[in-house]
Design an enzyme around this catalytic site. Structure first.
Site, mmCIF file in Angstrom:
data_model
loop_
_atom_site.group_PDB
_atom_site.id
_atom_site.type_symbol
_atom_site.label_atom_id
_atom_site.label_comp_id
_atom_site.label_asym_id
_atom_site.label_seq_id
_atom_site.Cartn_x
_atom_site.Cartn_y
_atom_site.Cartn_z
ATOM 1 N N LYS A 76 0.908 -1.176 -0.524
ATOM 2 C CA LYS A 76 -0.214 0.342 0.789
ATOM 3 C C LYS A 76 0.652 1.345 0.197
ATOM 4 O O LYS A 76 -0.019 2.521 -0.555
ATOM 5 C CB LYS A 76 -1.145 0.384 1.288
ATOM 6 C CG LYS A 76 -1.886 -1.521 1.630
ATOM 7 C CD LYS A 76 -2.708 -1.467 0.485
ATOM 8 C CE LYS A 76 -4.177 -2.533 0.384
ATOM 9 N NZ LYS A 76 -3.300 -3.750 1.173
HETATM 10 C C1 LIG Z 1 -4.844 -4.676 0.909
HETATM 11 C C2 LIG Z 1 -3.264 -6.001 0.543
HETATM 12 C C3 LIG Z 1 -3.429 -7.237 -0.245
HETATM 13 C C4 LIG Z 1 -4.472 -7.017 -1.046
HETATM 14 O O1 LIG Z 1 -4.669 -6.396 -1.954
HETATM 15 P P1 LIG Z 1 -5.684 -5.550 -3.247
HETATM 16 O O2 LIG Z 1 -5.325 -4.331 -3.648
HETATM 17 O O3 LIG Z 1 -7.010 -5.251 -2.254
HETATM 18 O O4 LIG Z 1 -6.582 -6.668 -4.378
HETATM 19 C C5 LIG Z 1 -2.908 -7.995 -0.138
HETATM 20 N N1 LIG Z 1 -1.474 -8.609 0.385
HETATM 21 C C6 LIG Z 1 -1.544 -7.519 1.304
HETATM 22 C C7 LIG Z 1 -0.474 -7.478 2.552
HETATM 23 C C8 LIG Z 1 -2.233 -6.356 1.522
HETATM 24 O O5 LIG Z 1 -2.386 -5.673 2.444
#
Ligand SMILES: *Cc1c(COP(=O)(O)O)cnc(C)c1O
Length: 464
Positions: free
Chosen positions: A112
């Site tokens: 993120k």
């Molecule tokens: C948010 C997240 C995901 C999933 O990502 P999306 O964009 O919601 O599909 C997978 N792994 C981790 C560690 C995350 O923080």
């Protein structure tokens, strides 16, 4: 570039407006009115460039003249200087033709950060220029919240409120949200699950008095700028492995469909991607949708990969928009069905197109643990549970072995130390800059899963 809503009833916006707004006023999500194209030569020319320079070239057509070139280079440079690895998103070879794309070298150890660090800088420049203040409210299954907090802490023009499901995030995730001491940061522990938090966020956006009153802005993965920022690492990794001269495939651990949708965008832009594999944990609505065309919600089951404990996969709406020839009315109908009946059925045409682009696999809790263990045994890599879900899915759906498979490694193992230790007997250490996380004081407000109670807290918080 103009941005249009997936439900066809909201005005089109500039990039800057779409970024600062988040959700469209008709309840839809903003998407660019067309996919910018990168030619074979444009992609070939990315070889050997820095991450920031690739980002500049890939993102530029989406933002047009929102920022001057000089301003945007400065934004990119600030955004990614917080990453611990010079490559920003490095590749690690796993098997003979399998690779991990490590997306967790940012300040909060999850992918993120890649988008949020950039958004923080873009918001800062845009809001200062406009002389405006906004209130950012986010819902998080764990990682978005801390990434937003790190990206916006201390910025003058924003207050940030992050809702997370009480008791359903890992201790590291919680502490990353509750320990920052900047006055503009507020953590809210909601008595509910992630889908409840996300639903409350949508409710706030649909309450126009509240929305306009607090100048609500969203940085959840519904914000187009997040998806856009993630498109970049599909290009950098594919080019490292020989694109555009050869194809690559990706496997992506998926919850809200934001990360893998960025891969789809890269493909639409011209990146030669063979398969995009959707990897889900036991909350497998997307896997079931691919299998049967039936998109039906069941309850969320807490798992050891909590950032994917989601049943309402928001960004899937963006893909549906393309699968239904960009017909806003069709998407509105599907979303009404999902709200009222808890499900919708894809048309045969849409299902066929979905299967043309994507494969999918789900991964049980036992398989996730076993994969953490076997990845450590065979390759000496200690991976987080989300990454393990993807490694397992990639092994199940491995197509042509001659095509490199890039598996997205979305978090550092130390974010989920209990699950990792239980699986492979190794307790991953936090990196030095976070070593005192467990000693820092926490600051959080617990709140019922109730719209007016949450709105009240936000109004009060802004005026402090
Ligand atoms: C948010 C997240 C995901 C999933 O990502 P999306 O964009 O919601 O599909 C997978 N792994 C981790 C560690 C995350 O923080």
């Amino acid at each position: 570039m103009r941005y249009i809503s997936t439900r066809g009833q909201a005005p089109s916006l500039s990039f800057e407006e779409a970024m600062l707004t988040g959700l469209a006023r008709d309840g839809g999500l903003y998407v660019p009115e067309s996919w910018p194209q990168m030619s074979h030569d444009d992609i070939a020319a990315l070889a050997g460039l820095s991450y920031e320079e690739v980002a500049f070239r890939v993102i530029k057509p989406f933002i047009g003249d929102t920022f001057s070139d000089e301003e945007f280079r400065e934004i990119l440079s600030k955004a990614y200087s917080s990453f611990e690895h010079d490559a920003r998103c490095p590749l690690v070879q796993l098997g003979s033709n399998d690779f991990l794309l490590e997306l967790h070298h940012g300040p909060t150890l999850a992918f993120k950060d890649v988008a949020m660090q950039l958004i923080g800088q873009m918001f800062d420049v845009a809001l200062k220029r406009r002389g405006e203040r906004v209130t950012i409210v986010g819902a998080t299954s764990g990682d978005t919240g801390s990434a937003a907090i790190e990206a916006f802490a201390g910025l003058d023009a924003v207050d940030v409120f992050i809702m997370y499901p009480h008791g359903r995030v890992s201790e590291v995730q919680r502490r990353q949200m509750t320990t920052p001491d900047a006055a503009n940061i507020h953590a809210l522990a909601v008595d509910g699950d992630f889908d409840d938090c996300q639903a409350q966020l949508k409710n706030m956006f649909n309450d126009f008095d509240f929305r306009d009153g607090v100048k609500l802005a969203g940085v959840n993965s519904i914000n187009w700028a997040r998806v856009m920022a993630q498109v970049v690492y599909y290009f950098t990794s594919a080019v490292s492995l020989g694109a555009p001269h050869r194809k690559v495939s990706f496997t992506v651990p998926t919850g809200n469909f934001g990360d893998i949708f960025a891969g789809y965008v890269a493909k639409r832009m011209g990146l030669p991607i063979d398969r995009l594999v959707i990897a889900t944990n036991q909350n497998d609505i997307l896997h079931r949708t691919l299998a049967s065309g039936d998109h039906s919600k069941t309850g969320v089951m807490p798992s050891i990969s909590p950032s994917m404990d989601i049943q309402v996969s928001s960004n899937f709406e963006r893909l549906l928009f393309d699968l239904y020839d960009r017909e806003g009315a069709a998407i509105s109908q599907l979303m009404d069905d999902l709200n009222s009946k808890g499900s919708f059925a894809l048309s045969q045409g849409a299902l066929g197109r979905l299967r043309d682009e994507f494969d999918s696999a789900n991964c049980s809790e036992e398989e996730t643990s076993a994969t953490i263990r076997s990845t450590q045994d065979h390759f000496g890599e200690v991976v987080c549970p989300h990454t393990a879900v993807a490694i397992k899915a990639a092994s199940e759906v491995r197509g042509n072995p001659g095509i490199p498979m890039i598996i997205l490694s979305t978090a550092h193992a130390a974010k989920f130390p209990d699950a990792v230790e239980a699986a492979c007997n190794i307790r991953p250490d936090l990196p030095p800059h976070m070593a005192d996380l467990f000693d820092r004081p926490e600051r959080v407000t617990r709140v019922d899963n109730d719209l007016s109670a949450i709105q009240e807290l936000i109004r009060k918080g802004i005026n402090q």
